[in-house]
Design a protein around this motif. Structure first.
Motif, PDB file in Angstrom:
ATOM      1  N   PHE A  65      69.720  66.530  53.172  1.00 25.76           N
ATOM      2  CA  PHE A  65      68.913  66.886  52.007  1.00 25.76           C
ATOM      3  C   PHE A  65      69.628  67.855  51.077  1.00 25.76           C
ATOM      4  O   PHE A  65      70.188  68.850  51.531  1.00 25.76           O
ATOM      5  CB  PHE A  65      67.591  67.536  52.446  1.00 25.76           C
ATOM      6  CG  PHE A  65      66.734  66.680  53.339  1.00 25.76           C
ATOM      7  CD1 PHE A  65      66.752  65.300  53.267  1.00 25.76           C
ATOM      8  CD2 PHE A  65      65.887  67.275  54.262  1.00 25.76           C
ATOM      9  CE1 PHE A  65      65.953  64.524  54.088  1.00 25.76           C
ATOM     10  CE2 PHE A  65      65.082  66.508  55.085  1.00 25.76           C
ATOM     11  CZ  PHE A  65      65.118  65.127  55.002  1.00 25.76           C
ATOM     12  N   ASP A  66      69.545  67.574  49.778  1.00 24.46           N
ATOM     13  CA  ASP A  66      70.002  68.573  48.804  1.00 24.46           C
ATOM     14  C   ASP A  66      68.944  69.681  48.758  1.00 24.46           C
ATOM     15  O   ASP A  66      67.922  69.606  49.459  1.00 24.46           O
ATOM     16  CB  ASP A  66      70.266  67.943  47.436  1.00 24.46           C
ATOM     17  CG  ASP A  66      69.031  67.345  46.775  1.00 24.46           C
ATOM     18  OD1 ASP A  66      67.902  67.792  47.055  1.00 24.46           O
ATOM     19  OD2 ASP A  66      69.193  66.429  45.947  1.00 24.46           O
ATOM     20  N   ASP A  67      69.159  70.714  47.959  1.00 23.79           N
ATOM     21  CA  ASP A  67      68.250  71.865  47.963  1.00 23.79           C
ATOM     22  C   ASP A  67      66.824  71.489  47.567  1.00 23.79           C
ATOM     23  O   ASP A  67      65.857  71.986  48.153  1.00 23.79           O
ATOM     24  CB  ASP A  67      68.770  72.981  47.053  1.00 23.79           C
ATOM     25  CG  ASP A  67      69.953  73.710  47.666  1.00 23.79           C
ATOM     26  OD1 ASP A  67      70.216  73.537  48.872  1.00 23.79           O
ATOM     27  OD2 ASP A  67      70.618  74.469  46.940  1.00 23.79           O
ATOM     28  N   LEU A  68      66.682  70.612  46.578  1.00 21.86           N
ATOM     29  CA  LEU A  68      65.352  70.189  46.154  1.00 21.86           C
ATOM     30  C   LEU A  68      64.632  69.441  47.278  1.00 21.86           C
ATOM     31  O   LEU A  68      63.451  69.673  47.544  1.00 21.86           O
ATOM     32  CB  LEU A  68      65.464  69.284  44.918  1.00 21.86           C
ATOM     33  CG  LEU A  68      64.456  69.481  43.812  1.00 21.86           C
ATOM     34  CD1 LEU A  68      64.575  70.874  43.218  1.00 21.86           C
ATOM     35  CD2 LEU A  68      64.652  68.429  42.752  1.00 21.86           C
ATOM     36  N   GLU A  69      65.345  68.540  47.933  1.00 22.56           N
ATOM     37  CA  GLU A  69      64.762  67.772  49.035  1.00 22.56           C
ATOM     38  C   GLU A  69      64.446  68.673  50.225  1.00 22.56           C
ATOM     39  O   GLU A  69      63.411  68.503  50.871  1.00 22.56           O
ATOM     40  CB  GLU A  69      65.717  66.653  49.462  1.00 22.56           C
ATOM     41  CG  GLU A  69      65.865  65.567  48.425  1.00 22.56           C
ATOM     42  CD  GLU A  69      67.009  64.615  48.718  1.00 22.56           C
ATOM     43  OE1 GLU A  69      66.883  63.429  48.358  1.00 22.56           O
ATOM     44  OE2 GLU A  69      68.032  65.043  49.295  1.00 22.56           O
ATOM     45  N   LEU A  70      65.323  69.641  50.499  1.00 23.26           N
ATOM     46  CA  LEU A  70      65.060  70.545  51.613  1.00 23.26           C
ATOM     47  C   LEU A  70      63.819  71.390  51.336  1.00 23.26           C
ATOM     48  O   LEU A  70      62.999  71.608  52.232  1.00 23.26           O
ATOM     49  CB  LEU A  70      66.269  71.441  51.895  1.00 23.26           C
ATOM     50  CG  LEU A  70      66.142  72.349  53.113  1.00 23.26           C
ATOM     51  CD1 LEU A  70      65.859  71.552  54.387  1.00 23.26           C
ATOM     52  CD2 LEU A  70      67.410  73.183  53.284  1.00 23.26           C
ATOM     53  N   ASN A  71      63.650  71.816  50.109  1.00 22.11           N
ATOM     54  CA  ASN A  71      62.450  72.563  49.736  1.00 22.11           C
ATOM     55  C   ASN A  71      61.199  71.692  49.936  1.00 22.11           C
ATOM     56  O   ASN A  71      60.192  72.130  50.489  1.00 22.11           O
ATOM     57  CB  ASN A  71      62.560  73.048  48.294  1.00 22.11           C
ATOM     58  CG  ASN A  71      61.408  73.948  47.922  1.00 22.11           C
ATOM     59  OD1 ASN A  71      61.056  74.852  48.654  1.00 22.11           O
ATOM     60  ND2 ASN A  71      60.808  73.682  46.778  1.00 22.11           N
ATOM     61  N   ARG A  72      61.280  70.430  49.507  1.00 24.55           N
ATOM     62  CA  ARG A  72      60.164  69.495  49.678  1.00 24.55           C
ATOM     63  C   ARG A  72      59.883  69.258  51.168  1.00 24.55           C
ATOM     64  O   ARG A  72      58.732  69.178  51.593  1.00 24.55           O
ATOM     65  CB  ARG A  72      60.477  68.169  48.981  1.00 24.55           C
ATOM     66  CG  ARG A  72      59.250  67.421  48.535  1.00 24.55           C
ATOM     67  CD  ARG A  72      59.564  66.215  47.664  1.00 24.55           C
ATOM     68  NE  ARG A  72      60.521  66.481  46.618  1.00 24.55           N
ATOM     69  CZ  ARG A  72      61.599  65.724  46.348  1.00 24.55           C
ATOM     70  NH1 ARG A  72      61.823  64.633  47.044  1.00 24.55           N
ATOM     71  NH2 ARG A  72      62.424  66.039  45.385  1.00 24.55           N
ATOM     72  N   PHE A  73      60.951  69.159  51.960  1.00 29.78           N
ATOM     73  CA  PHE A  73      60.801  69.001  53.410  1.00 29.78           C
ATOM     74  C   PHE A  73      60.003  70.171  53.987  1.00 29.78           C
ATOM     75  O   PHE A  73      59.020  69.964  54.710  1.00 29.78           O
ATOM     76  CB  PHE A  73      62.188  68.930  54.073  1.00 29.78           C
ATOM     77  CG  PHE A  73      62.176  69.109  55.559  1.00 29.78           C
ATOM     78  CD1 PHE A  73      61.877  68.049  56.404  1.00 29.78           C
ATOM     79  CD2 PHE A  73      62.477  70.345  56.132  1.00 29.78           C
ATOM     80  CE1 PHE A  73      61.865  68.216  57.783  1.00 29.78           C
ATOM     81  CE2 PHE A  73      62.469  70.522  57.500  1.00 29.78           C
ATOM     82  CZ  PHE A  73      62.164  69.455  58.333  1.00 29.78           C
ATOM     83  N   PHE A  74      60.410  71.407  53.679  1.00 23.81           N
ATOM     84  CA  PHE A  74      59.704  72.576  54.210  1.00 23.81           C
ATOM     85  C   PHE A  74      58.251  72.620  53.730  1.00 23.81           C
ATOM     86  O   PHE A  74      57.350  72.937  54.501  1.00 23.81           O
ATOM     87  CB  PHE A  74      60.427  73.867  53.838  1.00 23.81           C
ATOM     88  CG  PHE A  74      61.622  74.170  54.703  1.00 23.81           C
ATOM     89  CD1 PHE A  74      61.503  74.267  56.082  1.00 23.81           C
ATOM     90  CD2 PHE A  74      62.870  74.384  54.137  1.00 23.81           C
ATOM     91  CE1 PHE A  74      62.606  74.557  56.890  1.00 23.81           C
ATOM     92  CE2 PHE A  74      63.977  74.684  54.929  1.00 23.81           C
ATOM     93  CZ  PHE A  74      63.849  74.765  56.303  1.00 23.81           C
ATOM     94  N   GLN A  75      58.018  72.275  52.467  1.00 24.37           N
ATOM     95  CA  GLN A  75      56.645  72.269  51.944  1.00 24.37           C
ATOM     96  C   GLN A  75      55.775  71.261  52.698  1.00 24.37           C
ATOM     97  O   GLN A  75      54.650  71.575  53.107  1.00 24.37           O
ATOM     98  CB  GLN A  75      56.637  71.924  50.450  1.00 24.37           C
ATOM     99  CG  GLN A  75      57.135  73.016  49.555  1.00 24.37           C
ATOM    100  CD  GLN A  75      57.224  72.562  48.101  1.00 24.37           C
ATOM    101  OE1 GLN A  75      57.001  71.400  47.774  1.00 24.37           O
ATOM    102  NE2 GLN A  75      57.564  73.491  47.226  1.00 24.37           N
ATOM    103  N   ASN A  76      56.278  70.043  52.876  1.00 25.07           N
ATOM    104  CA  ASN A  76      55.499  69.000  53.534  1.00 25.07           C
ATOM    105  C   ASN A  76      55.318  69.258  55.033  1.00 25.07           C
ATOM    106  O   ASN A  76      54.275  68.946  55.595  1.00 25.07           O
ATOM    107  CB  ASN A  76      56.105  67.619  53.285  1.00 25.07           C
ATOM    108  CG  ASN A  76      55.854  67.149  51.861  1.00 25.07           C
ATOM    109  OD1 ASN A  76      54.902  67.591  51.210  1.00 25.07           O
ATOM    110  ND2 ASN A  76      56.699  66.270  51.370  1.00 25.07           N
ATOM    111  N   VAL A  77      56.334  69.854  55.666  1.00 29.73           N
ATOM    112  CA  VAL A  77      56.165  70.209  57.078  1.00 29.73           C
ATOM    113  C   VAL A  77      55.122  71.319  57.199  1.00 29.73           C
ATOM    114  O   VAL A  77      54.270  71.281  58.092  1.00 29.73           O
ATOM    115  CB  VAL A  77      57.509  70.626  57.720  1.00 29.73           C
ATOM    116  CG1 VAL A  77      57.281  71.267  59.086  1.00 29.73           C
ATOM    117  CG2 VAL A  77      58.432  69.427  57.855  1.00 29.73           C
ATOM    118  N   ALA A  78      55.163  72.303  56.300  1.00 27.62           N
ATOM    119  CA  ALA A  78      54.170  73.392  56.334  1.00 27.62           C
ATOM    120  C   ALA A  78      52.751  72.826  56.222  1.00 27.62           C
ATOM    121  O   ALA A  78      51.841  73.276  56.931  1.00 27.62           O
ATOM    122  CB  ALA A  78      54.444  74.393  55.216  1.00 27.62           C
TER     123      ALA A  78
END
Length: 193
Positions: free
Chosen positions: A57-70
């Motif tokens: 994941f690039d930074d945007l995707e990693l941020n989205r990953f953390f948001q959706n996992v949360a």
């Protein structure tokens, strides 16, 4: 784990053959197709385990990953995550961007004259390297708190190199040096949020 009464749900972008095989071994095995970058899970979980994933994941995707996992976790839920690659630091840069590239071109050059074999060097994107601070900072922005971190696989990055791998293999005393240096470039970094 299943025999201890835990309910485990596995996910991937789509079912694979191994999911059917797992179902024959564990009849209560549950699988859901999931693209965690698009949306959180429909059900909230106590624990989410994400392995060999975030390096893609690039930074945007990693941020989205953390948001959706949360959003996929119950209150006080836990995330166990690995980085699947060495940290973004100077030793890692020296190994990946200098040594391994130089070695690949040297092997290509020498092989033409030594054996007449013509190798081609191809550059491929192998994912993103991030420092521990980068991963922890992005996780924190989405409400996660780091509870613990452990690092493993201290020789893996050196074993990518045919030359260094031979040195480690045939000169056993050097493995202690590489092991010590490997603490700067652990291949596996496990995070418990």
């Amino acid at each position: 784990l299943l025999e201890d009464g835990y309910r485990i749900t596995c996910s991937d972008l789509e079912p694979a053959d191994m999911h059917d095989l797992a179902k024959t071994l564990f009849p209560v095995f549950k699988f859901i197709p999931l693209d965690i970058l698009r949306a959180p899970t429909a059900t909230q979980y106590d624990v989410v385990l994400g392995l060999s994933l975030i390096y893609l994941f690039d930074d945007l995707e990693l941020n989205r990953f953390f948001q959706n996992v949360a959003r996929s976790l119950k209150p006080q839920g836990k995330l166990i995550l690995d980085s699947a690659g060495s940290p973004d630091n100077v030793p890692s840069f020296l190994i990946h961007d200098i040594w391994l590239k130089l070695e690949a071109y040297l092997i290509q050059f020498v092989s033409r004259f030594w054996s007449g074999t013509r190798y081609t060097v191809t550059a491929k994107h192998q994912g993103y390297r991030r420092s521990d601070n980068d991963i922890i900072r992005l996780a924190r922005q989405c409400g996660f708190e780091l509870v613990a971190q452990e690092n493993y696989a201290f020789l893996t990055e050196f074993r990518r190199s045919p030359t260094l791998n031979r040195i480690i293999k045939y000169v056993p005393t050097t493995s202690l040096l590489f092991l010590a240096l490997g603490h700067l470039v652990p291949y596996t970094r496990m995070y418990y949020f």
